[in-house]
Design an enzyme around this catalytic site. Structure first.
Site, mmCIF file in Angstrom:
data_model
loop_
_atom_site.group_PDB
_atom_site.id
_atom_site.type_symbol
_atom_site.label_atom_id
_atom_site.label_comp_id
_atom_site.label_asym_id
_atom_site.label_seq_id
_atom_site.Cartn_x
_atom_site.Cartn_y
_atom_site.Cartn_z
ATOM 1 N N ARG A 96 0.870 -1.178 0.000
ATOM 2 C CA ARG A 96 0.000 0.000 0.000
ATOM 3 C C ARG A 96 0.906 1.227 0.000
ATOM 4 O O ARG A 96 2.036 1.167 0.472
ATOM 5 C CB ARG A 96 -0.895 0.018 1.235
ATOM 6 N N LYS A 108 -1.536 -2.964 8.074
ATOM 7 C CA LYS A 108 -2.711 -2.513 8.813
ATOM 8 C C LYS A 108 -2.791 -3.215 10.160
ATOM 9 O O LYS A 108 -2.507 -4.405 10.267
ATOM 10 C CB LYS A 108 -3.986 -2.796 8.011
ATOM 11 N N HIS A 148 -2.605 2.811 -5.828
ATOM 12 C CA HIS A 148 -3.221 1.582 -5.308
ATOM 13 C C HIS A 148 -3.520 0.593 -6.432
ATOM 14 O O HIS A 148 -3.530 -0.620 -6.213
ATOM 15 C CB HIS A 148 -4.496 1.914 -4.540
ATOM 16 N N ARG A 179 -0.809 -1.856 -6.805
ATOM 17 C CA ARG A 179 -0.906 -2.981 -5.854
ATOM 18 C C ARG A 179 -1.904 -4.024 -6.372
ATOM 19 O O ARG A 179 -1.644 -5.225 -6.316
ATOM 20 C CB ARG A 179 -1.334 -2.449 -4.493
ATOM 21 N N HIS A 203 -3.410 -9.411 3.711
ATOM 22 C CA HIS A 203 -4.843 -9.519 3.961
ATOM 23 C C HIS A 203 -5.092 -10.433 5.156
ATOM 24 O O HIS A 203 -4.521 -11.519 5.250
ATOM 25 C CB HIS A 203 -5.567 -10.109 2.743
ATOM 26 N N TYR A 221 -9.542 -11.255 -6.471
ATOM 27 C CA TYR A 221 -8.648 -11.241 -7.635
ATOM 28 C C TYR A 221 -8.901 -12.413 -8.570
ATOM 29 O O TYR A 221 -8.538 -12.351 -9.743
ATOM 30 C CB TYR A 221 -7.186 -11.225 -7.171
#
Length: 309
Positions: free
Chosen positions: A165, A187, A255, A258, A281, A290
């Site tokens: 990110r 994150k 983004h 990514r 994730h 995806y």
């Protein structure tokens, strides 16, 4: 809507502060998420104060009904708030009331009867391999200062070549570089180790050799022209320039690089679990989007190439 500063009493404000501390220290939510949750709850309490005709107290929350929450959500939707933002608002309210219940302060069933707004499934818009490479390599043509061009190329290389990110790329320190891999603070403070392909490693080394600023091992690597920490806005503006020069669609953003990283890996036979780990994730279901992207690309290519397409 009543000003939220006057919407509650001291006791409720103390509970909000304790809830925010828990979200930050225990659940380790990102600062942006914390601020969004705080704002959502503040707007709800401001609405509730106007709805009930006085400051929100513990007694007000005990008498809360599903209709009160529906009225608030309807008002927010009338203010053109989208379904995704409304879902976040509801998540913030549920989080606060769950905290209050765990603390033995108040329990309410009002939120249990409110349905989460349906979210439209939006698929990531990936660039082609040629577009992604061109976006990175064309950086040199947009900047007269070699070290700034090398900096921007290194940041974009991390987005496409390592799937970072933009915030993760800009937070990288010299100490995070571990030979052929990079340590990424993702994150929620989750740390992951991402391999660095040769092209990305070379772009970082070039930037380090040209940069007039030398960062300590624990300081962010990428610097603005005055030596401060590089703002993501500058990288976003650079991509807007590149987008215009290369004739790329508005969906071409940092983004999107990514997204392209994940889509191209999957298209080359990459394992979904491995891609999940690389992207950071928490859930495989987030990465599975995806598979739909790759299927769409396959069908698009088929329809263009097949005689009966």
């Amino acid at each position: 809507m009543v000003d939220s500063a006057f919407a509650t009493d001291d006791f409720i404000r103390a509970q909000i502060a304790a809830w925010q501390r828990e979200l930050g220290s225990v659940r380790r939510l990102a600062d942006n998420t914390l601020e969004a949750y705080r704002r959502d709850l503040s707007q709800f309490l401001g609405f509730l104060a106007g709805h009930t005709g006085g400051p929100v107290t513990l007694a007000t929350l005990r008498e809360l009904r599903g209709g009160d929450i529906r009225a608030f959500m309807a008002q927010r939707r009338n203010e053109t708030l989208g379904s995704r933002s409304l879902a976040r608002v509801l998540s913030a309210l549920k989080s606060f009331f769950r905290f209050m219940e765990r603390e033995g302060v108040v329990a309410t069933e009002a939120l249990n009867v409110i349905r989460t707004p349906k979210l439209a499934k939006s698929l990531p818009k990936a660039l082609t391999v040629i577009e992604a490479r061109a976006t990175i390599s064309a950086t040199e043509e947009m900047e007269d200062r070699p070290w700034v061009a090398a900096r921007d190329m290194a940041v974009l290389s991390l987005c496409y070549g390592a799937g970072l990110r933009i915030a993760e790329a800009l937070a990288v320190t010299r100490g995070d570089l571990e030979g052929t891999a990079i340590r990424v603070n993702g994150k929620g403070g989750k740390i992951r180790l991402v391999p660095l392909i040769e092209a990305v490693r070379r772009s970082i080394e070039l930037y380090l050799s040209l940069s007039p600023f030398k960062s300590a091992p624990d300081e962010p690597l990428f610097r603005g022209v005055r030596g401060g920490v590089l703002s993501p806005r500058l990288i976003q503006m650079r991509v807007v320039q590149l987008r215009s020069a290369l004739g790329l669609p508005p969906s071409a953003t940092p983004h999107a690089l990514r997204h392209s990283f994940a889509t191209h890996l999957l298209g080359r036979g990459g394992d979904l679990r491995a891609i999940q780990e690389l992207l950071g994730h928490a859930s495989l279901s987030t990465t599975q989007i995806y598979t739909a992207v790759d299927t769409d690309r396959l069908l698009e290519s088929y329809q263009k190439a097949h005689p009966r397409g």
